[in-house]
Scaffold this motif. Structure first.
Motif, PDB file in Angstrom:
ATOM      1  N   THR A 188       0.821  -1.230   0.000  1.00 34.25           N
ATOM      2  CA  THR A 188       0.000   0.000   0.000  1.00 34.25           C
ATOM      3  C   THR A 188       0.841   1.260   0.000  1.00 34.25           C
ATOM      4  N   ALA A 189       2.170   1.133  -0.085  1.00 32.41           N
ATOM      5  CA  ALA A 189       3.046   2.296   0.078  1.00 32.41           C
ATOM      6  C   ALA A 189       2.835   3.354  -0.992  1.00 32.41           C
ATOM      7  N   SER A 221       2.590   3.262  14.406  1.00 29.70           N
ATOM      8  CA  SER A 221       2.572   2.822  13.015  1.00 29.70           C
ATOM      9  C   SER A 221       2.627   4.036  12.100  1.00 29.70           C
ATOM     10  N   ALA A 222       3.411   3.919  11.036  1.00 34.87           N
ATOM     11  CA  ALA A 222       3.531   5.020  10.084  1.00 34.87           C
ATOM     12  C   ALA A 222       2.619   4.843   8.888  1.00 34.87           C
ATOM     13  N   SER A 223       1.868   3.724   8.855  1.00 31.10           N
ATOM     14  CA  SER A 223       1.023   3.440   7.696  1.00 31.10           C
ATOM     15  C   SER A 223      -0.319   4.158   7.806  1.00 31.10           C
ATOM     16  N   PRO A 224      -0.802   4.710   6.691  1.00 32.66           N
ATOM     17  CA  PRO A 224      -2.112   5.374   6.719  1.00 32.66           C
ATOM     18  C   PRO A 224      -3.281   4.390   6.666  1.00 32.66           C
ATOM     19  N   TYR A 225      -2.997   3.087   6.442  1.00 33.27           N
ATOM     20  CA  TYR A 225      -4.055   2.090   6.332  1.00 33.27           C
ATOM     21  C   TYR A 225      -3.820   0.981   7.343  1.00 33.27           C
ATOM     22  N   PHE A 226      -4.907   0.373   7.853  1.00 39.45           N
ATOM     23  CA  PHE A 226      -4.761  -0.681   8.855  1.00 39.45           C
ATOM     24  C   PHE A 226      -6.038  -1.519   8.906  1.00 39.45           C
ATOM     25  N   VAL A 282      -9.133  -7.558  20.808  1.00 34.23           N
ATOM     26  CA  VAL A 282      -8.963  -6.714  19.628  1.00 34.23           C
ATOM     27  C   VAL A 282      -7.519  -6.772  19.143  1.00 34.23           C
ATOM     28  N   LYS A 283      -7.344  -6.755  17.848  1.00 34.30           N
ATOM     29  CA  LYS A 283      -6.014  -6.744  17.253  1.00 34.30           C
ATOM     30  C   LYS A 283      -6.008  -5.806  16.046  1.00 34.30           C
ATOM     31  N   ALA A 284      -4.815  -5.399  15.630  1.00 25.85           N
ATOM     32  CA  ALA A 284      -4.659  -4.516  14.471  1.00 25.85           C
ATOM     33  C   ALA A 284      -3.492  -5.011  13.640  1.00 25.85           C
ATOM     34  N   GLY A 285      -3.545  -4.727  12.316  1.00 26.23           N
ATOM     35  CA  GLY A 285      -2.475  -5.172  11.432  1.00 26.23           C
ATOM     36  C   GLY A 285      -2.504  -4.414  10.130  1.00 26.23           C
ATOM     37  N   PRO A 286      -1.538  -4.668   9.259  1.00 26.14           N
ATOM     38  CA  PRO A 286      -1.461  -3.965   7.975  1.00 26.14           C
ATOM     39  C   PRO A 286      -2.479  -4.511   6.974  1.00 26.14           C
ATOM     40  N   VAL A 287      -2.859  -3.653   6.041  1.00 23.36           N
ATOM     41  CA  VAL A 287      -3.814  -4.052   5.012  1.00 23.36           C
ATOM     42  C   VAL A 287      -3.229  -5.147   4.130  1.00 23.36           C
ATOM     43  N   GLU A 288      -1.916  -5.193   4.001  1.00 25.50           N
ATOM     44  CA  GLU A 288      -1.278  -6.210   3.173  1.00 25.50           C
ATOM     45  C   GLU A 288      -1.601  -7.635   3.666  1.00 25.50           C
ATOM     46  N   ASP A 289      -2.017  -7.775   4.936  1.00 29.09           N
ATOM     47  CA  ASP A 289      -2.337  -9.095   5.500  1.00 29.09           C
ATOM     48  C   ASP A 289      -3.822  -9.426   5.394  1.00 29.09           C
ATOM     49  N   TYR A 290      -4.534  -8.752   4.527  1.00 26.84           N
ATOM     50  CA  TYR A 290      -5.988  -8.902   4.461  1.00 26.84           C
ATOM     51  C   TYR A 290      -6.431 -10.364   4.308  1.00 26.84           C
ATOM     52  N   ASP A 347     -17.179  -8.007  13.043  1.00 26.36           N
ATOM     53  CA  ASP A 347     -16.048  -7.367  13.745  1.00 26.36           C
ATOM     54  C   ASP A 347     -14.904  -6.987  12.802  1.00 26.36           C
ATOM     55  N   GLN A 348     -15.078  -7.168  11.518  1.00 26.51           N
ATOM     56  CA  GLN A 348     -14.005  -6.848  10.565  1.00 26.51           C
ATOM     57  C   GLN A 348     -14.066  -5.363  10.186  1.00 26.51           C
ATOM     58  N   LEU A 349     -12.962  -4.690  10.414  1.00 26.99           N
ATOM     59  CA  LEU A 349     -12.862  -3.251  10.104  1.00 26.99           C
ATOM     60  C   LEU A 349     -11.651  -2.993   9.207  1.00 26.99           C
ATOM     61  N   ILE A 350     -11.834  -2.143   8.213  1.00 22.85           N
ATOM     62  CA  ILE A 350     -10.721  -1.658   7.389  1.00 22.85           C
ATOM     63  C   ILE A 350     -10.617  -0.158   7.648  1.00 22.85           C
ATOM     64  N   GLY A 351      -9.523   0.243   8.247  1.00 23.91           N
ATOM     65  CA  GLY A 351      -9.384   1.642   8.662  1.00 23.91           C
ATOM     66  C   GLY A 351      -8.349   2.407   7.853  1.00 23.91           C
ATOM     67  N   PHE A 352      -8.496   3.704   7.876  1.00 26.27           N
ATOM     68  CA  PHE A 352      -7.503   4.582   7.247  1.00 26.27           C
ATOM     69  C   PHE A 352      -7.478   5.920   7.986  1.00 26.27           C
ATOM     70  N   VAL A 353      -6.315   6.537   7.967  1.00 23.32           N
ATOM     71  CA  VAL A 353      -6.166   7.876   8.551  1.00 23.32           C
ATOM     72  C   VAL A 353      -6.830   8.859   7.596  1.00 23.32           C
TER      73      VAL A 353
END
Length: 689
Positions: free
Chosen positions: A122-123, A185-190, A200-208, A219-225
């Motif tokens: 996602t970079a 985290s420096a990523s704008p997506y999570f 609860v857990k969080a991770g990078p979008v690349e691990d979708y 309970d599935q959330l796709i977040g972004f700044v």
């Protein structure tokens, strides 16, 4: 269901970026228009509160670039995320206009798409680019940003509930966890989900593909700044995130729950959480899934301030031209003085005052520096001498090199030095002699024409200036400018030095049709430099010894006298009566009367004369009345000058007793001698001892 509308990104260019681009263009790029890496950053959307209505107003979604954006190790400020980009600077405005912008935009969009398919990273989703032309002669920078974003077909829709407050659905514990995760985290997506234990857990979008294996759909959330503070419209970065998901996971992303992260404050039970959750859906078909790897169309050219697609222009001439930078900076002290201490101080009146300095020696140099400190922008020098080896240590506008090869002309050299100190100064030097009483003009055409030319030039200079400083090293050289200045009703300031004493005075003004001042009191006719003398100025330069040829004085005396003369001018310019300002009356102790506020300007008192004694570190204010038989400022002398012109001046230069006869001083002297001779003096005898 309503279609999802997105708030586009806007460029926010810090002026220092153009400084850096200038250096890059001159030292590195030169004639190359190759792409240069550039990194921007954006923050969570912000709002400001309207003072009148109390409502929150959303600020634009800004992507910020500055000088540090050119650095390869650029790190976004705390609370921001980075966006990669590139800059292409063209060599001419024609190239900038003619570049195939459609092809360039498509290349950048394709780069983003290829990166999605090949790397699943996602970079590059927030990739941007900017084209520029830098006009380094005029310091104008033309630029146009593009933020490629893919268009979804069909469009994304949001449920009837729209965007809802996240804290109502997730709870304080889960929001606190997400806040903590994003701080590290420096990523704008999570991604946000739950593990096998329900935590609860969080991770990078690349691990979708694997992240939600133990998380139920609810309970599935796709977040972004989210850089958008608009509660109805998410920010531009979401568009490419959705395109990324549809390209890689078309079968499982027709309905997804999106978290718009918009909270910057540390979590607390009473926090007003701004983050939102919404469920987005898109119509999907077998055909759409099969074409998921086909790049969709993209949009993203930034609009200009007029709301049209077109470049912008940054005019940094006032900031980047060093002369203009200096012009802003040199007056900072004066502006702060007015801001904090003297709001009524009229700086424009001082800066617009044109000052003529007759004499570019020790006094002239220090007066010029003090005038610059007050913001005066027009300073003219007149002097006939050249810089000698004894000058630089005492006269701060000269250096050793100015003494070589016979020495540079003082007036021109002093003006050039002021230009080096501040290029914005309007200054010029004139090398010329001032004709003087007691120094006869030889009776030949060459000498007469030169004297007439010098007089005419001096008259012109005095006429073109508002204030004249008499800073010469002889008494008689001050006579002609005293007469001309009094006739033209100019401000005349006189400074003279002794060994450890000095005299600074302003000449009194000629009578005016305005008979009273601002306080209703009659104008006081003050005297000039010659009003206290009953002897006309004569030759004081011939047959002088070495110590008489040089002004032998304590080194600290000249700057004190020069600064005092300039401060008197500044106070005089601020006085409501200006040239006719009355001085404070002296007390019986010889000091000024501080109680008479009517004589003050906003800067304080405006003395007529100050006689300083350095051996006592004392200055005594004096007031001297005008003398009707003065050889410098009396109406008799002024009218003779105005009616006869150069012929009258020539008599004053050549005839020893002309000025005494003209003013009646000769008769006064004869009467005084006769009175003394008529006195019968008693002689004391030896018996009186």
């Amino acid at each position: 269901m309503p279609l999802v509308q997105f708030a586009p990104l806007s460029s926010l260019v810090q002026p220092v970026l153009w400084h850096k681009l200038t250096d890059l263009k001159i030292d590195v790029l030169k004639l190359s228009d190759a792409a240069v890496p550039l990194t921007g950053s954006y923050t969570i959307g912000r709002t400001i509160k309207d003072r009148e209505t109390g409502q929150d107003i959303a600020l634009p979604c800004n992507l910020t670039v500055g000088a540090e954006s050119f650095e390869s190790d650029f790190k976004a400020p705390h609370g921001s995320v980075t966006a990669p980009g590139m800059l292409r600077n063209f060599n001419t405005i024609e190239e900038f206009k003619a570049v195939d912008k459609t092809a360039l935009f498509n290349e950048e969009a394709q780069l983003i798409w290829d990166h999605i398919l090949k790397t699943r990273d996602t970079a590059q989703l927030n990739r941007f680019f900017v084209i520029t032309f830098a006009d380094l002669k005029k310091y104008k920078y033309y630029y146009w940003f593009a933020f490629p974003a893919f268009v979804a077909k069909p469009a994304w829709e949001i449920g009837d509930d729209g965007w809802k407050r996240a804290h109502a659905e997730l709870g304080i514990e889960q929001l606190t966890f997400i806040h903590s995760h994003l701080r590290n985290s420096a990523s704008p997506y999570f991604l946000v989900g739950k593990d096998t234990f329900g935590k609860v857990k969080a991770g990078p979008v690349e691990d979708y593909s694997s992240f939600f294996s133990s998380t139920g759909p609810e309970d599935q959330l796709i977040g972004f700044v989210d850089p958008s503070a608009d509660p109805a419209n998410p920010g531009w970065p979401l568009r490419n995130l959705l395109a990324y998901l549809r390209a890689l996971y078309p079968s499982s992303t027709s309905s997804i729950k999106i978290l718009r992260w918009r909270d910057t404050e540390a979590p607390s039970p009473n926090a007003q959480w701004k983050s939102q959750i919404g469920t987005l859906t898109i119509a999907t078909t077998t055909e759409a899934i099969s074409e998921a790897n086909t790049r969709p169309t993209a949009v993203g050219w930034e609009k200009n301030p007029q709301g049209k697609l077109g470049p912008r222009m940054a005019d940094l001439a006032p900031m980047m031209d060093p002369s203009r930078l200096a012009a802003q900076a040199v007056d900072l002290n004066l502006k702060l003085m007015r801001w904090r201490i003297l709001p009524s101080l009229d700086l424009d009146k001082i800066s617009s005052t044109r000052c003529l300095l007759l004499g570019a020696g020790t006094l002239g140099c220090y007066v010029a520096r003090a005038l610059m400190g007050w913001g005066v922008r027009t300073i003219t020098f007149v002097d006939s001498a050249k810089v000698s080896f004894s000058n630089p240590v005492r006269q701060p506008l000269f250096v050793f090199e100015d003494c070589l090869d016979g020495g540079k002309p003082k007036a021109e050299c002093a003006a050039a030095s002021l230009k080096k100190i501040f290029p914005g100064i309007n200054t010029v030097g004139h090398s010329m002699s001032i004709p003087m009483p007691g120094h006869p003009i030889p009776n030949n055409p060459t000498s007469l024409n030169q004297a007439k030319s010098d007089v005419a030039k001096l008259e012109q200079l005095i006429d073109e200036h508002d204030a004249v400083f008499l800073l010469m090293d002889s008494r008689e050289s001050r006579w002609l400018p005293t007469v001309v200045g009094a006739s033209k009703k100019k401000i005349i300031l006189n400074a003279a030095l002794g060994f450890d004493t000095y005299l600074v005075m302003r000449h009194g003004a000629r009578a005016s049709s305005l008979t009273t001042g601002h306080d209703g009191k009659p104008h006081q006719k003050l005297g000039c430099y010659y009003c206290n003398d009953i002897v006309a100025p004569a030759d004081s330069l011939t047959d002088r010894t070495l110590d008489q040829m040089c002004t032998v004085t304590r080194p600290g005396l000249a700057p004190i006298a020069a600064a005092t003369a300039v401060e008197i001018l500044a106070s005089l310019l601020q006085h409501p009566d200006g040239l006719y300002a009355s001085p404070p009356p002296p007390t019986t102790t010889g000091s000024a009367n501080m109680d008479d506020e009517s004589t003050n300007s906003v800067l304080g008192q405006v003395p007529h004369q100050l006689r300083g004694f350095l051996n006592q570190f004392r200055a005594m204010p004096l007031v001297g009345a005008a003398y009707d038989k003065c050889t410098g400022c009396s109406e008799t002398v002024l009218k003779a000058y105005e009616t006869q012109g150069f012929d009258m001046l020539l008599k004053a230069f050549n005839e020893t007793k002309y000025l005494e006869k003209l003013t009646g001083l000769d008769k006064l002297f004869d009467e005084s001698e006769a009175a003394l001779e008529s006195v019968e003096w008693e002689e004391e005898g030896e018996d009186d001892f």
